[in-house]
Design a protein around this motif. Structure first.
Motif, PDB file in Angstrom:
ATOM      1  N   GLU A   4       0.816  -1.215   0.000  1.00 46.36           N
ATOM      2  CA  GLU A   4       0.000   0.000   0.000  1.00 46.36           C
ATOM      3  C   GLU A   4       0.854   1.273   0.000  1.00 46.36           C
ATOM      4  O   GLU A   4       0.334   2.376  -0.130  1.00 46.36           O
ATOM      5  CB  GLU A   4      -0.913   0.015   1.234  1.00 46.36           C
ATOM      6  CG  GLU A   4      -1.991  -1.050   1.247  1.00 46.36           C
ATOM      7  CD  GLU A   4      -3.114  -0.761   0.280  1.00 46.36           C
ATOM      8  OE1 GLU A   4      -3.274   0.412  -0.108  1.00 46.36           O
ATOM      9  OE2 GLU A   4      -3.824  -1.710  -0.096  1.00 46.36           O
ATOM     10  N   GLY A   5       2.175   1.110   0.161  1.00 46.19           N
ATOM     11  CA  GLY A   5       3.051   2.275   0.177  1.00 46.19           C
ATOM     12  C   GLY A   5       3.093   2.998   1.501  1.00 46.19           C
ATOM     13  O   GLY A   5       3.554   4.144   1.582  1.00 46.19           O
TER      14      GLY A   5
ATOM     15  N   LEU B  79       6.574   5.768   5.051  1.00 47.12           N
ATOM     16  CA  LEU B  79       6.416   6.580   3.851  1.00 47.12           C
ATOM     17  C   LEU B  79       5.118   7.387   3.865  1.00 47.12           C
ATOM     18  O   LEU B  79       5.023   8.421   3.208  1.00 47.12           O
ATOM     19  CB  LEU B  79       6.439   5.679   2.605  1.00 47.12           C
ATOM     20  CG  LEU B  79       7.655   4.754   2.461  1.00 47.12           C
ATOM     21  CD1 LEU B  79       7.478   3.858   1.237  1.00 47.12           C
ATOM     22  CD2 LEU B  79       8.940   5.571   2.359  1.00 47.12           C
ATOM     23  N   ASP B  80       4.119   6.887   4.586  1.00 49.81           N
ATOM     24  CA  ASP B  80       2.807   7.534   4.603  1.00 49.81           C
ATOM     25  C   ASP B  80       2.199   7.390   5.996  1.00 49.81           C
ATOM     26  O   ASP B  80       1.357   6.532   6.235  1.00 49.81           O
ATOM     27  CB  ASP B  80       1.902   6.892   3.542  1.00 49.81           C
ATOM     28  CG  ASP B  80       0.544   7.575   3.426  1.00 49.81           C
ATOM     29  OD1 ASP B  80       0.334   8.612   4.104  1.00 49.81           O
ATOM     30  OD2 ASP B  80      -0.312   7.060   2.681  1.00 49.81           O
ATOM     31  N   SER B  81       2.623   8.237   6.921  1.00 46.85           N
ATOM     32  CA  SER B  81       2.096   8.168   8.287  1.00 46.85           C
ATOM     33  C   SER B  81       0.612   8.521   8.314  1.00 46.85           C
ATOM     34  O   SER B  81      -0.147   7.971   9.111  1.00 46.85           O
ATOM     35  CB  SER B  81       2.883   9.105   9.215  1.00 46.85           C
ATOM     36  OG  SER B  81       2.778  10.451   8.787  1.00 46.85           O
ATOM     37  N   ALA B  82       0.194   9.426   7.424  1.00 45.70           N
ATOM     38  CA  ALA B  82      -1.221   9.788   7.371  1.00 45.70           C
ATOM     39  C   ALA B  82      -2.067   8.574   6.978  1.00 45.70           C
ATOM     40  O   ALA B  82      -3.173   8.382   7.494  1.00 45.70           O
ATOM     41  CB  ALA B  82      -1.438  10.930   6.385  1.00 45.70           C
ATOM     42  N   GLY B  83      -1.541   7.747   6.075  1.00 46.57           N
ATOM     43  CA  GLY B  83      -2.255   6.539   5.674  1.00 46.57           C
ATOM     44  C   GLY B  83      -2.408   5.567   6.829  1.00 46.57           C
ATOM     45  O   GLY B  83      -3.465   4.950   6.996  1.00 46.57           O
ATOM     46  N   LEU B  84      -1.351   5.426   7.643  1.00 46.22           N
ATOM     47  CA  LEU B  84      -1.434   4.561   8.818  1.00 46.22           C
ATOM     48  C   LEU B  84      -2.464   5.099   9.808  1.00 46.22           C
ATOM     49  O   LEU B  84      -3.225   4.339  10.410  1.00 46.22           O
ATOM     50  CB  LEU B  84      -0.063   4.444   9.483  1.00 46.22           C
ATOM     51  CG  LEU B  84       1.024   3.695   8.706  1.00 46.22           C
ATOM     52  CD1 LEU B  84       2.350   3.764   9.459  1.00 46.22           C
ATOM     53  CD2 LEU B  84       0.634   2.242   8.464  1.00 46.22           C
ATOM     54  N   LYS B  85      -2.501   6.416   9.972  1.00 49.71           N
ATOM     55  CA  LYS B  85      -3.466   7.021  10.887  1.00 49.71           C
ATOM     56  C   LYS B  85      -4.895   6.821  10.386  1.00 49.71           C
ATOM     57  O   LYS B  85      -5.808   6.555  11.174  1.00 49.71           O
ATOM     58  CB  LYS B  85      -3.162   8.512  11.066  1.00 49.71           C
ATOM     59  CG  LYS B  85      -1.872   8.791  11.815  1.00 49.71           C
ATOM     60  CD  LYS B  85      -1.563  10.279  11.863  1.00 49.71           C
ATOM     61  CE  LYS B  85      -0.232  10.529  12.547  1.00 49.71           C
ATOM     62  NZ  LYS B  85       0.135  11.978  12.537  1.00 49.71           N
ATOM     63  N   ARG B  86      -5.087   6.955   9.064  1.00 49.67           N
ATOM     64  CA  ARG B  86      -6.427   6.741   8.514  1.00 49.67           C
ATOM     65  C   ARG B  86      -6.877   5.304   8.724  1.00 49.67           C
ATOM     66  O   ARG B  86      -8.060   5.033   8.976  1.00 49.67           O
ATOM     67  CB  ARG B  86      -6.449   7.084   7.020  1.00 49.67           C
ATOM     68  CG  ARG B  86      -6.384   8.569   6.708  1.00 49.67           C
ATOM     69  CD  ARG B  86      -6.770   8.842   5.265  1.00 49.67           C
ATOM     70  NE  ARG B  86      -5.834   8.213   4.330  1.00 49.67           N
ATOM     71  CZ  ARG B  86      -4.737   8.801   3.869  1.00 49.67           C
ATOM     72  NH1 ARG B  86      -4.412  10.012   4.274  1.00 49.67           N
ATOM     73  NH2 ARG B  86      -3.956   8.174   3.013  1.00 49.67           N
ATOM     74  N   LEU B  87      -5.932   4.384   8.631  1.00 44.60           N
ATOM     75  CA  LEU B  87      -6.250   2.973   8.851  1.00 44.60           C
ATOM     76  C   LEU B  87      -6.793   2.760  10.264  1.00 44.60           C
ATOM     77  O   LEU B  87      -7.778   2.051  10.463  1.00 44.60           O
ATOM     78  CB  LEU B  87      -5.017   2.115   8.607  1.00 44.60           C
ATOM     79  CG  LEU B  87      -5.171   0.595   8.757  1.00 44.60           C
ATOM     80  CD1 LEU B  87      -6.123   0.059   7.692  1.00 44.60           C
ATOM     81  CD2 LEU B  87      -3.810  -0.093   8.627  1.00 44.60           C
ATOM     82  N   ILE B  88      -6.156   3.394  11.242  1.00 50.93           N
ATOM     83  CA  ILE B  88      -6.589   3.268  12.626  1.00 50.93           C
ATOM     84  C   ILE B  88      -7.940   3.920  12.844  1.00 50.93           C
ATOM     85  O   ILE B  88      -8.792   3.435  13.603  1.00 50.93           O
ATOM     86  CB  ILE B  88      -5.545   3.893  13.576  1.00 50.93           C
ATOM     87  CG1 ILE B  88      -4.211   3.162  13.461  1.00 50.93           C
ATOM     88  CG2 ILE B  88      -6.029   3.880  15.018  1.00 50.93           C
ATOM     89  CD1 ILE B  88      -3.070   3.842  14.183  1.00 50.93           C
TER      90      ILE B  88
ATOM     91  N   GLN C  39     -10.791   5.202   8.240  1.00 52.33           N
ATOM     92  CA  GLN C  39     -11.092   6.075   7.115  1.00 52.33           C
ATOM     93  C   GLN C  39     -10.541   5.459   5.832  1.00 52.33           C
ATOM     94  O   GLN C  39      -9.588   4.670   5.885  1.00 52.33           O
ATOM     95  CB  GLN C  39     -10.474   7.467   7.324  1.00 52.33           C
ATOM     96  CG  GLN C  39     -11.046   8.211   8.514  1.00 52.33           C
ATOM     97  CD  GLN C  39     -10.358   9.543   8.722  1.00 52.33           C
ATOM     98  OE1 GLN C  39      -9.481   9.929   7.967  1.00 52.33           O
ATOM     99  NE2 GLN C  39     -10.760  10.245   9.759  1.00 52.33           N
ATOM    100  N   PRO C  40     -11.093   5.787   4.651  1.00 51.15           N
ATOM    101  CA  PRO C  40     -10.564   5.256   3.392  1.00 51.15           C
ATOM    102  C   PRO C  40      -9.104   5.609   3.243  1.00 51.15           C
ATOM    103  O   PRO C  40      -8.683   6.720   3.542  1.00 51.15           O
ATOM    104  CB  PRO C  40     -11.425   5.954   2.332  1.00 51.15           C
ATOM    105  CG  PRO C  40     -12.678   6.334   3.050  1.00 51.15           C
ATOM    106  CD  PRO C  40     -12.267   6.660   4.455  1.00 51.15           C
ATOM    107  N   CYS C  41      -8.318   4.642   2.750  1.00 51.14           N
ATOM    108  CA  CYS C  41      -6.875   4.854   2.654  1.00 51.14           C
ATOM    109  C   CYS C  41      -6.443   5.276   1.247  1.00 51.14           C
ATOM    110  O   CYS C  41      -5.260   5.399   0.981  1.00 51.14           O
ATOM    111  CB  CYS C  41      -6.140   3.564   3.055  1.00 51.14           C
ATOM    112  SG  CYS C  41      -6.260   3.221   4.816  1.00 51.14           S
ATOM    113  N   GLY C  42      -7.354   5.476   0.335  1.00 49.97           N
ATOM    114  CA  GLY C  42      -6.975   5.900  -0.994  1.00 49.97           C
ATOM    115  C   GLY C  42      -6.430   7.309  -0.976  1.00 49.97           C
ATOM    116  O   GLY C  42      -6.873   8.169  -0.228  1.00 49.97           O
ATOM    117  N   ARG C  43      -5.423   7.569  -1.835  1.00 52.01           N
ATOM    118  CA  ARG C  43      -4.814   8.903  -1.859  1.00 52.01           C
ATOM    119  C   ARG C  43      -5.125   9.582  -3.175  1.00 52.01           C
ATOM    120  O   ARG C  43      -5.345   8.945  -4.165  1.00 52.01           O
ATOM    121  CB  ARG C  43      -3.288   8.783  -1.690  1.00 52.01           C
ATOM    122  CG  ARG C  43      -2.893   8.440  -0.281  1.00 52.01           C
ATOM    123  CD  ARG C  43      -1.448   7.977  -0.198  1.00 52.01           C
ATOM    124  NE  ARG C  43      -1.292   6.684  -0.887  1.00 52.01           N
ATOM    125  CZ  ARG C  43      -0.130   6.085  -1.065  1.00 52.01           C
ATOM    126  NH1 ARG C  43       0.970   6.643  -0.640  1.00 52.01           N
ATOM    127  NH2 ARG C  43      -0.052   4.924  -1.661  1.00 52.01           N
TER     128      ARG C  43
END
Length: 246
Positions: A217-218, A230-239, A242-246
């Motif tokens: 997922e990058g 590489l994508d701390s915001a993506g990890l936070k959205r996962l928790i 929230q949708p993880c698409g960028r």
């Protein structure tokens, strides 16, 4: 024999400048006479080799330990013979609070790498707390932080799916490294994936699959124990579900 090195007050001021225990070892407003008594509180440093025990479950409780360098894990032995990891501790954090209530340690503390601790004799801490204004209050603040951290782990294990647990773990490690002046995005994990799984209540295979998904997922780049977020915001959205698409 475990090596110990005497600590001077001047050395304490330098060694503790980046330590989370600075409030305990060097309380704000202490007089010079009170500072001179710090040798009674922190009397030695102890070097612990990788995989060596600082203490074992059932050992008499005599001191708490401020980690000056390195990192540790704590674990307990379950009835079926398995080891359950209960925590990971790094520079500036404390070990040994588990022994206060029963005067026996309830878990094992094992160095994940060559490490060094400052030994704080508990009897001396109690004695000095009665004489140095504010010291006991600061110690209670340190204990409170440990309780809050334990509650955070309970929430982690009780309400999150496997990938969410690993994401929260990586973000927590990032925050702890950042607090110590290291990179928030790139760090080396001293524990094994099996130990991470034990701590998070996950099987080794589940941890490995979660790491693989995070790479796909990058979110992170993983090379053995070396982690790049590489994508701390993506990890936070996962928790946060929230949708993880960028």
């Amino acid at each position: 024999m475990k090596a110990t090195v005497p600590v001077t007050v001047a050395g304490l001021k330098t060694a503790c400048s980046q330590c989370n225990l600075v409030e305990l070892c060097l309380p704000f407003g202490m007089s010079e006479n009170e500072l001179d008594r710090l040798d009674e509180l922190v009397g030695a440093r102890r070097k612990i080799k990788r995989q060596q025990n600082l203490y074992r479950a059932g050992d008499p409780f005599e001191a708490i330990y401020a980690i000056r360098a390195g990192s540790f894990k704590t674990d307990v032995l379950l009835e079926d013979g398995r080891e359950q990891v209960t925590g990971f501790q790094m520079t500036g954090e404390i070990l040994g609070l588990d022994g206060i209530s029963t005067e026996l340690h309830s878990c094992n503390a094992i160095a994940l790498e060559d490490s060094e601790v400052c030994v704080i004799a508990y009897a001396k801490l109690e004695e000095l707390s009665r004489e140095v204004e504010g010291l006991q209050h600061q110690f209670h603040k340190v204990m409170s932080r440990e309780i809050v951290r334990d509650h955070g782990v309970m929430m982690l294990l009780g309400s999150m799916r496997a990938e969410e647990r690993l994401a929260a773990f990586l973000l927590n490690m990032s925050q702890r490294f950042t607090a110590r002046g290291f990179s928030a995005a790139e760090f080396h994990l001293r524990m094994t994936r099996e130990e991470i799984g034990s701590y998070l209540g996950l099987k080794l295979e589940t941890v490995s699959r979660a790491f693989s998904r995070f790479q796909d997922e990058g979110f992170v780049a993983v090379q053995q124990k070396h982690i790049r977020i590489l994508d701390s915001a993506g990890l936070k959205r996962l928790i946060q579900h929230q949708p993880c698409g960028r």
